[in-house]
Design a protein around this motif. Structure first.
Motif, PDB file in Angstrom:
ATOM      1  N   VAL A 121       0.841  -1.195   0.000  1.00 30.69           N
ATOM      2  CA  VAL A 121       0.000   0.000   0.000  1.00 30.69           C
ATOM      3  C   VAL A 121       0.878   1.248   0.000  1.00 30.69           C
ATOM      4  CG1 VAL A 121      -1.850   1.273   1.143  1.00 30.69           C
ATOM      5  CG2 VAL A 121      -1.792  -1.226   1.295  1.00 30.69           C
ATOM      6  N   VAL A 122       0.691   2.110  -0.986  1.00 32.48           N
ATOM      7  CA  VAL A 122       1.370   3.410  -1.008  1.00 32.48           C
ATOM      8  C   VAL A 122       0.323   4.490  -0.776  1.00 32.48           C
ATOM      9  CG1 VAL A 122       3.272   2.670  -2.489  1.00 32.48           C
ATOM     10  CG2 VAL A 122       1.167   3.504  -3.540  1.00 32.48           C
ATOM     11  N   GLY A 123       0.751   5.577  -0.149  1.00 37.63           N
ATOM     12  CA  GLY A 123      -0.216   6.580   0.285  1.00 37.63           C
ATOM     13  C   GLY A 123      -0.965   6.106   1.505  1.00 37.63           C
ATOM     14  N   SER A 124      -0.305   5.288   2.325  1.00 35.55           N
ATOM     15  CA  SER A 124      -0.988   4.599   3.427  1.00 35.55           C
ATOM     16  C   SER A 124      -1.293   5.478   4.623  1.00 35.55           C
ATOM     17  CB  SER A 124      -0.148   3.399   3.891  1.00 35.55           C
ATOM     18  OG  SER A 124       1.133   3.820   4.323  1.00 35.55           O
ATOM     19  N   THR A 125      -0.687   6.664   4.702  1.00 33.91           N
ATOM     20  CA  THR A 125      -0.980   7.541   5.842  1.00 33.91           C
ATOM     21  C   THR A 125      -1.927   8.676   5.468  1.00 33.91           C
ATOM     22  OG1 THR A 125       1.002   8.851   5.387  1.00 33.91           O
ATOM     23  CG2 THR A 125       1.210   7.051   6.982  1.00 33.91           C
ATOM     24  N   GLY A 126      -2.420   8.657   4.241  1.00 38.00           N
ATOM     25  CA  GLY A 126      -3.359   9.682   3.804  1.00 38.00           C
ATOM     26  C   GLY A 126      -4.748   9.456   4.371  1.00 38.00           C
ATOM     27  N   SER A 147       2.993  -1.379   4.294  1.00 33.49           N
ATOM     28  CA  SER A 147       2.609   0.014   4.072  1.00 33.49           C
ATOM     29  C   SER A 147       3.860   0.874   3.913  1.00 33.49           C
ATOM     30  CB  SER A 147       1.786   0.547   5.259  1.00 33.49           C
ATOM     31  OG  SER A 147       0.598  -0.194   5.408  1.00 33.49           O
ATOM     32  N   ILE A 148       3.856   1.710   2.892  1.00 30.94           N
ATOM     33  CA  ILE A 148       4.955   2.646   2.671  1.00 30.94           C
ATOM     34  C   ILE A 148       4.563   3.998   3.264  1.00 30.94           C
ATOM     35  CG2 ILE A 148       6.438   3.757   0.964  1.00 30.94           C
ATOM     36  CD1 ILE A 148       6.724   0.702   1.177  1.00 30.94           C
ATOM     37  N   ALA A 149       5.480   4.585   4.032  1.00 33.68           N
ATOM     38  CA  ALA A 149       5.217   5.877   4.668  1.00 33.68           C
ATOM     39  C   ALA A 149       6.476   6.723   4.664  1.00 33.68           C
ATOM     40  CB  ALA A 149       4.718   5.681   6.098  1.00 33.68           C
ATOM     41  N   ARG A 150       6.275   8.028   4.684  1.00 38.33           N
ATOM     42  CA  ARG A 150       7.404   8.937   4.865  1.00 38.33           C
ATOM     43  C   ARG A 150       7.803   8.971   6.339  1.00 38.33           C
ATOM     44  NH1 ARG A 150       4.748  14.223   3.113  1.00 38.33           N
ATOM     45  NH2 ARG A 150       2.911  13.084   3.823  1.00 38.33           N
ATOM     46  N   GLU A 151       9.049   9.339   6.595  1.00 39.51           N
ATOM     47  CA  GLU A 151       9.498   9.417   7.989  1.00 39.51           C
ATOM     48  C   GLU A 151       8.721  10.488   8.752  1.00 39.51           C
ATOM     49  OE1 GLU A 151      13.667   9.562   8.552  1.00 39.51           O
ATOM     50  OE2 GLU A 151      14.049   7.784   7.327  1.00 39.51           O
ATOM     51  N   LYS A 152       8.323  11.547   8.053  1.00 33.96           N
ATOM     52  CA  LYS A 152       7.410  12.546   8.603  1.00 33.96           C
ATOM     53  C   LYS A 152       6.180  12.538   7.713  1.00 33.96           C
ATOM     54  CE  LYS A 152       9.610  14.527  12.088  1.00 33.96           C
ATOM     55  NZ  LYS A 152       9.034  14.617  13.455  1.00 33.96           N
ATOM     56  N   SER A 153       5.102  11.960   8.179  1.00 33.78           N
ATOM     57  CA  SER A 153       3.925  11.782   7.339  1.00 33.78           C
ATOM     58  C   SER A 153       2.718  12.479   7.951  1.00 33.78           C
ATOM     59  CB  SER A 153       3.633  10.288   7.158  1.00 33.78           C
ATOM     60  OG  SER A 153       3.425   9.670   8.407  1.00 33.78           O
ATOM     61  N   GLY A 154       1.570  12.248   7.351  1.00 29.55           N
ATOM     62  CA  GLY A 154       0.350  12.871   7.850  1.00 29.55           C
ATOM     63  C   GLY A 154       0.247  14.329   7.460  1.00 29.55           C
ATOM     64  N   GLU A 186       6.827   6.788  15.315  1.00 30.25           N
ATOM     65  CA  GLU A 186       6.069   6.063  16.341  1.00 30.25           C
ATOM     66  C   GLU A 186       4.568   6.219  16.130  1.00 30.25           C
ATOM     67  OE1 GLU A 186       7.325   7.122  20.230  1.00 30.25           O
ATOM     68  OE2 GLU A 186       9.341   6.270  20.005  1.00 30.25           O
ATOM     69  N   THR A 187       4.148   7.445  15.795  1.00 27.86           N
ATOM     70  CA  THR A 187       2.727   7.684  15.541  1.00 27.86           C
ATOM     71  C   THR A 187       2.258   6.908  14.325  1.00 27.86           C
ATOM     72  OG1 THR A 187       2.933   9.920  16.467  1.00 27.86           O
ATOM     73  CG2 THR A 187       0.968   9.446  15.146  1.00 27.86           C
ATOM     74  N   THR A 188       3.087   6.893  13.282  1.00 30.51           N
ATOM     75  CA  THR A 188       2.746   6.154  12.063  1.00 30.51           C
ATOM     76  C   THR A 188       2.613   4.667  12.347  1.00 30.51           C
ATOM     77  OG1 THR A 188       3.862   7.767  10.643  1.00 30.51           O
ATOM     78  CG2 THR A 188       3.504   5.568   9.730  1.00 30.51           C
ATOM     79  N   CYS A 224       7.168   0.301   6.143  1.00 30.06           N
ATOM     80  CA  CYS A 224       8.473   0.595   5.571  1.00 30.06           C
ATOM     81  C   CYS A 224       8.561   2.089   5.279  1.00 30.06           C
ATOM     82  CB  CYS A 224       8.677  -0.202   4.278  1.00 30.06           C
ATOM     83  SG  CYS A 224      10.274   0.069   3.494  1.00 30.06           S
ATOM     84  N   PHE A 225       9.519   2.751   5.893  1.00 30.79           N
ATOM     85  CA  PHE A 225       9.698   4.187   5.677  1.00 30.79           C
ATOM     86  C   PHE A 225      10.607   4.397   4.478  1.00 30.79           C
ATOM     87  CE2 PHE A 225       7.457   5.739   9.283  1.00 30.79           C
ATOM     88  CZ  PHE A 225       7.576   4.753  10.253  1.00 30.79           C
ATOM     89  N   SER A 226      10.062   5.030   3.451  1.00 24.84           N
ATOM     90  CA  SER A 226      10.819   5.220   2.220  1.00 24.84           C
ATOM     91  C   SER A 226      10.272   6.427   1.477  1.00 24.84           C
ATOM     92  CB  SER A 226      10.751   3.963   1.346  1.00 24.84           C
ATOM     93  OG  SER A 226      11.606   4.079   0.233  1.00 24.84           O
ATOM     94  N   ASP A 227      10.808   6.664   0.277  1.00 25.72           N
ATOM     95  CA  ASP A 227      10.399   7.805  -0.549  1.00 25.72           C
ATOM     96  C   ASP A 227       9.906   7.291  -1.893  1.00 25.72           C
ATOM     97  OD1 ASP A 227      10.003  10.149  -1.899  1.00 25.72           O
ATOM     98  OD2 ASP A 227      12.105  10.793  -1.871  1.00 25.72           O
ATOM     99  N   VAL A 228       8.597   7.262  -2.069  1.00 23.84           N
ATOM    100  CA  VAL A 228       8.020   6.731  -3.300  1.00 23.84           C
ATOM    101  C   VAL A 228       8.240   7.656  -4.489  1.00 23.84           C
ATOM    102  CG1 VAL A 228       5.717   7.714  -3.066  1.00 23.84           C
ATOM    103  CG2 VAL A 228       5.976   5.485  -4.155  1.00 23.84           C
ATOM    104  N   THR A 229       8.669   8.891  -4.236  1.00 22.63           N
ATOM    105  CA  THR A 229       8.931   9.814  -5.347  1.00 22.63           C
ATOM    106  C   THR A 229      10.303   9.578  -5.968  1.00 22.63           C
ATOM    107  OG1 THR A 229       9.906  11.562  -3.963  1.00 22.63           O
ATOM    108  CG2 THR A 229       7.502  11.575  -4.235  1.00 22.63           C
TER     109      THR A 229
END
Length: 420
Positions: A91-96, A115-122, A130-132, A142-147
């Motif tokens: 899943v990408v865009g998982s914190t939207g 789930s792919i998420a940025r290190e600073k998301s939301g 931790e919140t993510t 998995c914290f990564s950069d889909v861009t």
């Protein structure tokens, strides 16, 4: 580097040290303000029909994508014969706004979710790791950069797993020109390429019903990605897609609840009957998206979807709100020409100050949602149809309004996600 774990208001510079400020929601603008001059609270809703929108440039392209592409016959993928616990879903865009509900629904149904998420998301990067991890409990995060395709490929490779399905809930943060192409097209394409490289044979795309009449950059970006999914399925009969085009989200219609609760009038364009939508809750939409993972009847199809019940006009939405409050309806009717004027000013300014390109685009986004219904568009008549727009789920707008009146808009903040 990637780390993997298991577990609005927009202000832009303008000439002479002035500022242009906009507060957008998904389907309306609540406020429009230039400097400290008085502003009008505006609700930009769509409508059935109106005179041609002035900022269009090529009418011949207006209905370029009204009808979905013909379905592509696909060879059923083997993962659909498995138990959900044996199906790997990326899943990408998982914190939207929608993505986090999709992750929860996938986990609830027993899928093996990454789930792919940025290190600073939301919203505005307000969620730390931790919140993510708490938000996406039950998924491998998995914290990564889909861009960045190279970074993203390395992140997925480090997991040491293959995938059966990719679900993309990516969406432009603000609908700006560059951001739309970076996220709605490029980042989403990266998720397709990376997922295919690791075995994914099905791709579920969260698109939008408004791409039927593409006048805005984010719509064009989404359509380009949709087209590439279709081509991929035509090229490889082992690959399939499901393109989900939802109507209005509940949160985009809740921006006036507090104003009306405080005694302000409900703001609408014209007589309030110019447009309609079949709003859908985040839970119901997430459920429909997850249905697309395994359902053979949703393979290689464009799937417009709305919430339960009949389509609601802005007038009817306001009446529901006043009924819940036990107040006599009080409406403020705003001429749509106000938006035409604002767009004209912005289009002029952007020729002199190119940095205002996004401000001009935001104005066009607002005008678009003031003029177009979020329903199925008949390419033959140019009319929007309540009857032809599919319904799904059980959550109603009236229930949502009631909850917001009791609990506020917590969890429904638009933040940078001020378009979808």
């Amino acid at each position: 580097m990637s780390l993997c774990y298991s577990s609005t208001f927009i202000t832009l510079p303008s000439p002479k040290n002035k500022t242009l400020s906009f507060n957008f929601s998904s389907h309306f603008i609540n406020q429009f303000q230039v400097n400290s001059t008085p502003y009008y609270p505006l609700s930009l809703f769509s409508r059935k029909s109106h005179e041609p929108i002035k900022y269009t440039t090529q009418k011949s392209k207006l209905y370029a994508s009204l009808a979905p592409s013909p379905p592509v016959e696909a060879t059923p993928s083997t993962f659909r014969t498995k138990n959900p616990k044996d199906v790997n879903v990326l899943v990408v865009g998982s914190t939207g706004y929608i993505g986090k509900f999709v992750v929860k629904e996938l986990v609830k149904r027993g899928f093996n979710v990454t789930s792919i998420a940025r290190e600073k998301s939301g919203t505005k990067g307000s969620m730390d790791k931790e919140t993510t991890l708490r938000e996406l409990r039950g998924a491998n995060v998995c914290f990564s950069d889909v861009t960045n395709l190279d970074t993203f490929n390395e992140s997925l490779k480090s997991l040491g797993v293959s995938f059966d399905v990719v679900v993309s809930c990516l969406a432009s943060r603000n609908g700006g020109v560059k951001d739309s192409w970076k996220i709605d097209y490029e980042a989403t394409k990266n998720s397709l390429v990376a997922g295919r490289k690791l075995g994914a044979s099905h791709f579920v795309l969260l698109s939008a019903i408004c791409v039927q009449k593409p006048l805005l950059e984010f719509q064009r970006a989404k359509l380009k990605l949709e087209d590439e999914l279709v081509k991929e399925a035509e090229k490889d009969d082992r690959f399939s897609y499901s393109i989900v085009r939802p109507t209005a989200f509940f949160k985009s219609l809740g921006g006036q609840v507090d104003l009306v609760k405080d005694g302000k009038p409900y703001v609408m364009f014209g007589d309030g009957k110019l447009c309609a939508c079949k709003p859908i809750s985040e839970q119901d939409l997430a459920s429909f998206i997850v249905d697309c993972v395994m359902s053979k009847d949703k393979v290689n199809k464009v799937l417009p979807i709305g919430g339960p019940g009949k389509a609601l006009t802005p007038l009817e939405q306001g009446e529901i709100l006043f009924k819940l409050l036990g107040k006599e309806p009080k409406f403020l009717k705003v001429p749509i020409g106000i938006m035409d004027f604002a767009i004209g000013v912005l289009d002029f300014l952007v020729k002199v100050f190119p940095s205002l390109e996004d401000a001009a685009e935001f104005g066009k986004i607002g005008r678009y949602y003031a003029a177009e219904s979020m329903l199925i568009l008949d390419p033959n008549t140019g009319e929007y149809s309540d009857e032809k727009t599919p319904s799904y789920g059980n959550d109603t707008l009236e229930e949502f309004f009631g909850r917001v009146l009791r609990e506020g808009m917590a969890g429904q903040e638009l933040g940078e996600q001020n378009i979808f």
